[in-house]
Design an enzyme around this catalytic site. Structure first.
Site, PDB file in Angstrom:
ATOM      1  N   VAL A   1       0.807  -1.225   0.000  1.00  0.00           N
ATOM      2  CA  VAL A   1       0.000   0.000   0.000  1.00  0.00           C
ATOM      3  C   VAL A   1       0.837   1.271   0.000  1.00  0.00           C
ATOM      4  CG1 VAL A   1      -1.965  -1.136   1.109  1.00  0.00           C
ATOM      5  CG2 VAL A   1      -0.254   0.048   2.530  1.00  0.00           C
TER       6      VAL A   1
ATOM      7  N   SER B   1      -5.951   4.500  15.390  1.00  0.00           N
ATOM      8  CA  SER B   1      -5.492   3.812  16.599  1.00  0.00           C
ATOM      9  C   SER B   1      -5.664   4.730  17.799  1.00  0.00           C
ATOM     10  CB  SER B   1      -4.013   3.428  16.468  1.00  0.00           C
ATOM     11  OG  SER B   1      -3.484   2.975  17.705  1.00  0.00           O
TER      12      SER B   1
ATOM     13  N   TYR C   1       4.349   6.119  14.852  1.00  0.00           N
ATOM     14  CA  TYR C   1       3.075   5.406  14.748  1.00  0.00           C
ATOM     15  C   TYR C   1       1.917   6.310  15.158  1.00  0.00           C
ATOM     16  CZ  TYR C   1      -0.449   1.781  15.575  1.00  0.00           C
ATOM     17  OH  TYR C   1      -1.601   1.023  15.552  1.00  0.00           O
TER      18      TYR C   1
ATOM     19  N   SER D   1       1.266   9.073  12.617  1.00  0.00           N
ATOM     20  CA  SER D   1       0.611   8.597  11.398  1.00  0.00           C
ATOM     21  C   SER D   1      -0.873   8.354  11.636  1.00  0.00           C
ATOM     22  CB  SER D   1       1.275   7.306  10.899  1.00  0.00           C
ATOM     23  OG  SER D   1       1.034   6.204  11.767  1.00  0.00           O
ATOM     24  N   LYS D   2      -1.225   7.822  12.797  1.00  0.00           N
ATOM     25  CA  LYS D   2      -2.621   7.512  13.079  1.00  0.00           C
ATOM     26  C   LYS D   2      -3.439   8.778  13.362  1.00  0.00           C
ATOM     27  CE  LYS D   2      -2.321   3.050  12.601  1.00  0.00           C
ATOM     28  NZ  LYS D   2      -3.033   2.348  11.501  1.00  0.00           N
TER      29      LYS D   2
ATOM     30  N   ILE E   1      -5.678  -4.572  21.118  1.00  0.00           N
ATOM     31  CA  ILE E   1      -6.329  -5.729  20.516  1.00  0.00           C
ATOM     32  C   ILE E   1      -5.299  -6.846  20.371  1.00  0.00           C
ATOM     33  CG2 ILE E   1      -7.691  -6.578  18.574  1.00  0.00           C
ATOM     34  CD1 ILE E   1      -9.005  -4.248  20.028  1.00  0.00           C
TER      35      ILE E   1
END
Length: 265
Positions: free
Chosen positions: A71, A147, A160, A163-164, A193
């Site tokens: 992606v 997230s 991370y 980006s979220k 999760i």
């Protein structure tokens, strides 16, 4: 079940594209969409995992088309959309699930690691939204996986989380642009999760799980939740089904937060 509810939450006759479908939330989303009646196009960079997901989808009586996709590469995402149009003639649901994580303090972050996270988690979603937006001709639903890390700062997760958080903003902007064409765009920001992404917390380099460490980590996470709970992939895929189906026809530009109440916006 009442027919009206079946229609509201069903996906019969529809086609869903799911990235990151080789495992974890992406795999469960593909299965849940199939259980709701959709045929699916499943994409990931991990081909062995994709084959297993395809088998699970077909076990539900639906068709699965597999397309290996990185992606981070716009051309490959565009080709994924073309695959769905060639095979099914339509795209009704597009779920941007693919994501990676890199742990590092900001002062030590390697440029290559930061770029990799942004290329997959942000640009990969951006290209997915763009491809779906061009391909959907009769309305549709785009679902982006963000997230809780995009809401709550955490040491070693700067790239991370950044980006979220950007995915959440992208979702709102896309909702305003695509809404006039009947396309809904929403995001889901999961909490903790149990998926392969969190396995490094309790897995050594040989792949062996430290069951004691796992138990401690999950107990710590449960203690942070008012429900004293951690999540499973189905907790997220059911939220995705709601956003994919007509039940959410009046919902766009929103971020759902299935996180056990750990963060409340």
């Amino acid at each position: 079940m009442h027919a009206e509810l079946e229609n509201a939450f069903g996906l019969t006759g529809r086609v869903a594209v799911v990235t990151g479908a080789a495992g974890g939330i992406g795999r469960q989303a593909a299965i849940t969409f199939a259980q709701a009646g959709a045929d699916v196009v499943i994409a990931d960079v991990g081909e062995p995992g994709l084959a297993e997901t395809a088998q699970l989808v077909e076990k539900e009586g639906r068709r699965a088309v597999v397309r290996r996709t990185d992606v981070s590469q716009r051309a490959e995402v565009d080709a994924l959309a073309s695959t769905s149009l060639d095979e099914y003639g339509r795209i009704d649901v597009w779920a941007n699930v693919a994501g990676i994580i890199r742990y590092s303090p900001i002062v030590d972050m390697a440029e290559s690691d930061l770029r990799a996270v942004l290329d997959v988690n942000l640009f990969g979603v951006y290209w997915g939204v763009a491809a779906a937006g061009r391909a959907m001709t009769d309305g549709g639903s785009i679902i982006n996986i963000a997230s809780a890390g995009g809401d709550m700062p955490a040491p070693t997760l700067s790239g991370y989380g950044m980006s979220k958080a950007a995915v959440m903003h992208l979702t709102k902007t896309a909702a305003t642009e695509l809404g006039p064409r009947g396309i809904r765009v929403n995001a889901i920001a999961p909490g903790f999760i149990e998926t392969p992404m969190v396995a490094p917390y309790y897995t050594d380099e040989s792949g062996r799980e430290d069951l004691d460490a796992k138990a401690r980590i999950f107990e710590t996470r449960r203690a942070q939740s008012p429900l004293s709970a951690t999540g499973e992939p189905t907790d997220i895929s059911y939220c995705m089904l709601y956003l994919a189906a007509d039940a959410s026809r009046f919902v766009t530009g929103q971020v759902l937060r299935p996180n056990g109440g750990v963060f409340m916006a």
